[in-house]
Motif scaffolding. Structure first.
Motif, PDB file in Angstrom:
ATOM      1  N   ARG A   1       0.815  -1.219   0.000  1.00 50.22           N
ATOM      2  CA  ARG A   1       0.000   0.000   0.000  1.00 50.22           C
ATOM      3  C   ARG A   1       0.852   1.274   0.000  1.00 50.22           C
ATOM      4  O   ARG A   1       0.521   2.270   0.638  1.00 50.22           O
ATOM      5  N   GLY A   2       2.007   1.225  -0.669  1.00 49.21           N
ATOM      6  CA  GLY A   2       2.839   2.408  -0.805  1.00 49.21           C
ATOM      7  C   GLY A   2       3.816   2.669   0.327  1.00 49.21           C
ATOM      8  O   GLY A   2       4.463   3.707   0.357  1.00 49.21           O
ATOM      9  N   PHE A   3       3.937   1.761   1.289  1.00 44.42           N
ATOM     10  CA  PHE A   3       4.941   1.934   2.338  1.00 44.42           C
ATOM     11  C   PHE A   3       5.719   0.646   2.532  1.00 44.42           C
ATOM     12  O   PHE A   3       5.292  -0.428   2.128  1.00 44.42           O
ATOM     13  N   LEU A   4       6.903   0.777   3.130  1.00 42.55           N
ATOM     14  CA  LEU A   4       7.757  -0.383   3.372  1.00 42.55           C
ATOM     15  C   LEU A   4       7.510  -0.901   4.773  1.00 42.55           C
ATOM     16  O   LEU A   4       7.393  -0.125   5.726  1.00 42.55           O
ATOM     17  N   LEU A   5       7.455  -2.212   4.886  1.00 41.65           N
ATOM     18  CA  LEU A   5       7.171  -2.864   6.154  1.00 41.65           C
ATOM     19  C   LEU A   5       8.112  -4.041   6.313  1.00 41.65           C
ATOM     20  O   LEU A   5       8.309  -4.815   5.374  1.00 41.65           O
ATOM     21  N   CYS A   6       8.709  -4.183   7.491  1.00 39.59           N
ATOM     22  CA  CYS A   6       9.570  -5.328   7.781  1.00 39.59           C
ATOM     23  C   CYS A   6       8.822  -6.293   8.690  1.00 39.59           C
ATOM     24  O   CYS A   6       8.235  -5.889   9.689  1.00 39.59           O
ATOM     25  N   LEU A   7       8.857  -7.555   8.313  1.00 41.88           N
ATOM     26  CA  LEU A   7       8.195  -8.607   9.096  1.00 41.88           C
ATOM     27  C   LEU A   7       9.208  -9.657   9.503  1.00 41.88           C
ATOM     28  O   LEU A   7      10.131  -9.972   8.743  1.00 41.88           O
ATOM     29  N   ARG A   8       9.007 -10.218  10.666  1.00 45.81           N
ATOM     30  CA  ARG A   8       9.816 -11.375  11.069  1.00 45.81           C
ATOM     31  C   ARG A   8       9.380 -12.571  10.217  1.00 45.81           C
ATOM     32  O   ARG A   8       8.250 -12.638   9.742  1.00 45.81           O
ATOM     33  N   ARG A   9      10.271 -13.509  10.047  1.00 49.81           N
ATOM     34  CA  ARG A   9       9.945 -14.697   9.254  1.00 49.81           C
ATOM     35  C   ARG A   9       8.744 -15.425   9.853  1.00 49.81           C
ATOM     36  O   ARG A   9       7.887 -15.932   9.148  1.00 49.81           O
ATOM     37  N   ARG A  10       8.640 -15.449  11.163  1.00 56.68           N
ATOM     38  CA  ARG A  10       7.517 -16.113  11.848  1.00 56.68           C
ATOM     39  C   ARG A  10       6.194 -15.442  11.490  1.00 56.68           C
ATOM     40  O   ARG A  10       5.179 -16.105  11.282  1.00 56.68           O
ATOM     41  N   GLU A  11       6.201 -14.120  11.402  1.00 55.52           N
ATOM     42  CA  GLU A  11       4.995 -13.387  11.026  1.00 55.52           C
ATOM     43  C   GLU A  11       4.650 -13.628   9.555  1.00 55.52           C
ATOM     44  O   GLU A  11       3.493 -13.825   9.203  1.00 55.52           O
ATOM     45  N   ALA A  12       5.670 -13.621   8.698  1.00 52.77           N
ATOM     46  CA  ALA A  12       5.456 -13.843   7.264  1.00 52.77           C
ATOM     47  C   ALA A  12       4.918 -15.250   6.997  1.00 52.77           C
ATOM     48  O   ALA A  12       4.155 -15.462   6.065  1.00 52.77           O
ATOM     49  N   ALA A  13       5.308 -16.212   7.828  1.00 50.50           N
ATOM     50  CA  ALA A  13       4.861 -17.591   7.653  1.00 50.50           C
ATOM     51  C   ALA A  13       3.379 -17.765   7.974  1.00 50.50           C
ATOM     52  O   ALA A  13       2.769 -18.780   7.623  1.00 50.50           O
ATOM     53  N   ALA A  14       2.775 -16.767   8.614  1.00 49.33           N
ATOM     54  CA  ALA A  14       1.360 -16.842   8.981  1.00 49.33           C
ATOM     55  C   ALA A  14       0.462 -16.112   7.991  1.00 49.33           C
ATOM     56  O   ALA A  14      -0.731 -15.941   8.231  1.00 49.33           O
ATOM     57  N   ILE A  15       1.031 -15.694   6.843  1.00 52.69           N
ATOM     58  CA  ILE A  15       0.274 -14.976   5.825  1.00 52.69           C
ATOM     59  C   ILE A  15       0.285 -15.782   4.532  1.00 52.69           C
ATOM     60  O   ILE A  15       1.342 -15.976   3.931  1.00 52.69           O
ATOM     61  N   GLU A  16      -0.873 -16.273   4.129  1.00 50.89           N
ATOM     62  CA  GLU A  16      -0.983 -17.031   2.891  1.00 50.89           C
ATOM     63  C   GLU A  16      -1.182 -16.057   1.731  1.00 50.89           C
ATOM     64  O   GLU A  16      -2.010 -15.151   1.810  1.00 50.89           O
ATOM     65  N   VAL A  17      -0.377 -16.247   0.686  1.00 48.70           N
ATOM     66  CA  VAL A  17      -0.436 -15.348  -0.480  1.00 48.70           C
ATOM     67  C   VAL A  17      -0.550 -16.162  -1.757  1.00 48.70           C
ATOM     68  O   VAL A  17      -0.228 -17.353  -1.784  1.00 48.70           O
ATOM     69  N   GLU A  18      -1.019 -15.496  -2.812  1.00 50.88           N
ATOM     70  CA  GLU A  18      -1.027 -16.076  -4.155  1.00 50.88           C
ATOM     71  C   GLU A  18      -0.049 -15.275  -4.991  1.00 50.88           C
ATOM     72  O   GLU A  18      -0.123 -14.046  -5.014  1.00 50.88           O
TER      73      GLU A  18
END
Length: 79
Positions: A59-76
């Motif tokens: 959405r136009g901004f940069l965001l850093c996520l921990r790998r654990r947080e990223a693993a909880a987001i399902e994407v296509e």
């Protein structure tokens, strides 16, 4: 399109958030407040040398996520 979790995407890949998995429950409200809602498009900008954290453009901004947080987001992946 194929479904993955965000932590499996490589640098420069684009994806659309499909859903937040049950593992995201402890930090789900924070993710939603930052705009990580289903249907939102994101791009993986950088991955730290040891794999944690992952920087995404959302959405136009940069965001850093921990790998654990990223693993909880399902994407296509966007092809």
């Amino acid at each position: 399109m194929s479904a993955f979790t965000l932590d499996h995407l490589s640098q420069g890949r684009e994806a659309v958030i499909k859903r937040l998995l049950p593992d995201s429950l402890p930090f789900r409200q924070k993710l939603l407040a930052m705009g990580m809602t289903p249907g939102c498009k994101l791009t993986v900008m950088q991955i730290a040398p040891l794999g944690d954290p992952i920087e995404i453009n959302l959405r136009g901004f940069l965001l850093c996520l921990r790998r654990r947080e990223a693993a909880a987001i399902e994407v296509e992946m966007v092809v």
